[in-house]
Write an enzyme that holds these catalytic residues in place. Sequence first.
Site, PDB file in Angstrom:
ATOM      1  N   GLY A   1       0.244  -5.566   6.048  1.00  0.00           N
ATOM      2  CA  GLY A   1       0.730  -4.363   5.397  1.00  0.00           C
ATOM      3  C   GLY A   1       1.693  -3.617   6.277  1.00  0.00           C
ATOM      4  NE  ARG A   2      -1.805   0.159   7.988  1.00  0.00           N
ATOM      5  CZ  ARG A   2      -2.996   0.544   8.416  1.00  0.00           C
ATOM      6  NH1 ARG A   2      -3.212   1.825   8.642  1.00  0.00           N
ATOM      7  NH2 ARG A   2      -3.953  -0.330   8.621  1.00  0.00           N
TER       8      ARG A   2
ATOM      9  CB  ILE B   1     -23.104  -5.100 -15.714  1.00  0.00           C
ATOM     10  CG1 ILE B   1     -22.054  -4.641 -16.737  1.00  0.00           C
ATOM     11  CG2 ILE B   1     -23.982  -3.930 -15.266  1.00  0.00           C
ATOM     12  CD1 ILE B   1     -22.662  -4.220 -18.068  1.00  0.00           C
TER      13      ILE B   1
ATOM     14  CB  THR C   1     -13.663  -6.023   7.931  1.00  0.00           C
ATOM     15  OG1 THR C   1     -12.680  -5.347   7.163  1.00  0.00           O
ATOM     16  CG2 THR C   1     -13.567  -7.501   7.690  1.00  0.00           C
TER      17      THR C   1
ATOM     18  CG  ASP D   1      -7.772  -6.335  -2.222  1.00  0.00           C
ATOM     19  OD1 ASP D   1      -8.881  -6.823  -2.512  1.00  0.00           O
ATOM     20  OD2 ASP D   1      -7.524  -5.807  -1.124  1.00  0.00           O
ATOM     21  CG  LEU D   2      -7.995  -4.580  -8.993  1.00  0.00           C
ATOM     22  CD1 LEU D   2      -8.003  -4.584 -10.525  1.00  0.00           C
ATOM     23  CD2 LEU D   2      -7.474  -3.241  -8.486  1.00  0.00           C
ATOM     24  CE  LYS D   3     -11.680  -5.111  -0.514  1.00  0.00           C
ATOM     25  NZ  LYS D   3     -10.257  -4.719  -0.602  1.00  0.00           N
TER      26      LYS D   3
ATOM     27  CB  THR E   1     -18.196  -4.824 -16.893  1.00  0.00           C
ATOM     28  OG1 THR E   1     -19.031  -4.144 -17.827  1.00  0.00           O
ATOM     29  CG2 THR E   1     -16.982  -3.973 -16.572  1.00  0.00           C
TER      30      THR E   1
ATOM     31  CG  ASP F   1      -1.906  -1.184   1.163  1.00  0.00           C
ATOM     32  OD1 ASP F   1      -2.362  -1.512   0.047  1.00  0.00           O
ATOM     33  OD2 ASP F   1      -2.209  -1.775   2.211  1.00  0.00           O
TER      34      ASP F   1
ATOM     35  CE  LYS G   1      -4.254  -6.277   0.359  1.00  0.00           C
ATOM     36  NZ  LYS G   1      -4.975  -5.105  -0.176  1.00  0.00           N
TER      37      LYS G   1
HETATM   38  O1  C5P Z   1      -1.558  -2.285   6.944  1.00  0.00           O
HETATM   39  P1  C5P Z   1      -2.505  -3.395   7.183  1.00  0.00           P
HETATM   40  O2  C5P Z   1      -1.849  -4.687   7.642  1.00  0.00           O
HETATM   41  O3  C5P Z   1      -3.680  -3.010   8.049  1.00  0.00           O
HETATM   42  O4  C5P Z   1      -3.075  -3.698   5.729  1.00  0.00           O
HETATM   43  C1  C5P Z   1      -4.113  -4.532   5.520  1.00  0.00           C
HETATM   44  C2  C5P Z   1      -4.387  -4.649   4.041  1.00  0.00           C
HETATM   45  O5  C5P Z   1      -5.498  -5.505   3.860  1.00  0.00           O
HETATM   46  C3  C5P Z   1      -4.744  -3.344   3.346  1.00  0.00           C
HETATM   47  O6  C5P Z   1      -4.266  -3.437   2.013  1.00  0.00           O
HETATM   48  C4  C5P Z   1      -6.243  -3.333   3.343  1.00  0.00           C
HETATM   49  O7  C5P Z   1      -6.783  -2.635   2.248  1.00  0.00           O
HETATM   50  C5  C5P Z   1      -6.560  -4.804   3.231  1.00  0.00           C
HETATM   51  N1  C5P Z   1      -7.863  -5.232   3.746  1.00  0.00           N
HETATM   52  C6  C5P Z   1      -8.250  -5.055   5.060  1.00  0.00           C
HETATM   53  N2  C5P Z   1      -9.451  -5.502   5.501  1.00  0.00           N
HETATM   54  C7  C5P Z   1     -10.260  -6.108   4.658  1.00  0.00           C
HETATM   55  C8  C5P Z   1      -9.884  -6.318   3.326  1.00  0.00           C
HETATM   56  C9  C5P Z   1      -8.666  -5.857   2.918  1.00  0.00           C
HETATM   57  O8  C5P Z   1      -7.507  -4.510   5.856  1.00  0.00           O
HETATM   58  N3  C5P Z   1     -11.409  -6.586   5.077  1.00  0.00           N
END
Ligand code: C5P
Length: 231
Positions: free
Chosen positions: A206-207, A67, A116, A61-63, A70, A12, A34
């Site tokens: 992520g972080r 339609i 979530t 992760d484009l969710k 597409t 991210d 991701k």
């Molecule tokens: O930095 P962190 O560990 O919180 O990153 C979590 C990653 O997972 C982010 O890319 C976030 O968009 C993704 N994500 C999430 N919760 C979800 C779905 C995806 O945190 N339910």
Amino acid sequence: MTESNPLIIALDVESGAEALALASSLGDSVSFYKVGMELYAAEGMSVVRELLARGNQVFLDLKLYDIPETVKRATARIASTGVRFLTVHGSDAVMRAAVEGRGASPLQLLAVTVLTSFDQHDLAQLGYPCAVIDLVRLRAKNARACGIDGIVCSPLDAPVVRAAAGPEAILVTPGVRSHTAGKGDQKRVATPAEAIAAGANYLVIGRQVTRAADPKAEVARILEEIAAART
Ligand code: C5P
């Protein structure tokens, strides 16, 4: 089904250069990344292709939610690149279209059941008069019936999702943090060991890694935590 290294690192960040530098700094301790909306908006598929060219696996992760025609056509384009995981929203028409679009390719599709960030109040506003967990359960079950390979879910919901989606479903859980790391803006978190124990096959982090002073050492620490929990 769970690989020995279940980590997927969420890139991210705002540029491809930053993402690729981060991936380089992690070396072979991570091989699954991701790419979410931020990086995709900045670089499109070029960063995905570069990650793949370097021998990594990519979770895009484009969710998708559109339609059916597409969704089907977009999924087919993504499938042709060699991406491993793609997310789509868990509505039946969207999921069926994605399954059609990926055809016989090795692309694996993951359903997002309920974001979530949604609570019962948000569902009521959409006209769903049910508890969040009931919609999660229903959509996880429907996802498998539509031919979807796995589910993205909170580690705290993983046992319910596993029961609904069955033993073969791939469970991918974000919202994972070691006790030593801050929660960030995630409200419902579990440790890596807890997520694995709850039935997750892959953990999205992520972080905790990308903002660590030493990302590679942080990955090593997380993998040790997982290994200790598995023994
Ligand atoms: O930095 P962190 O560990 O919180 O990153 C979590 C990653 O997972 C982010 O890319 C976030 O968009 C993704 N994500 C999430 N919760 C979800 C779905 C995806 O945190 N339910």
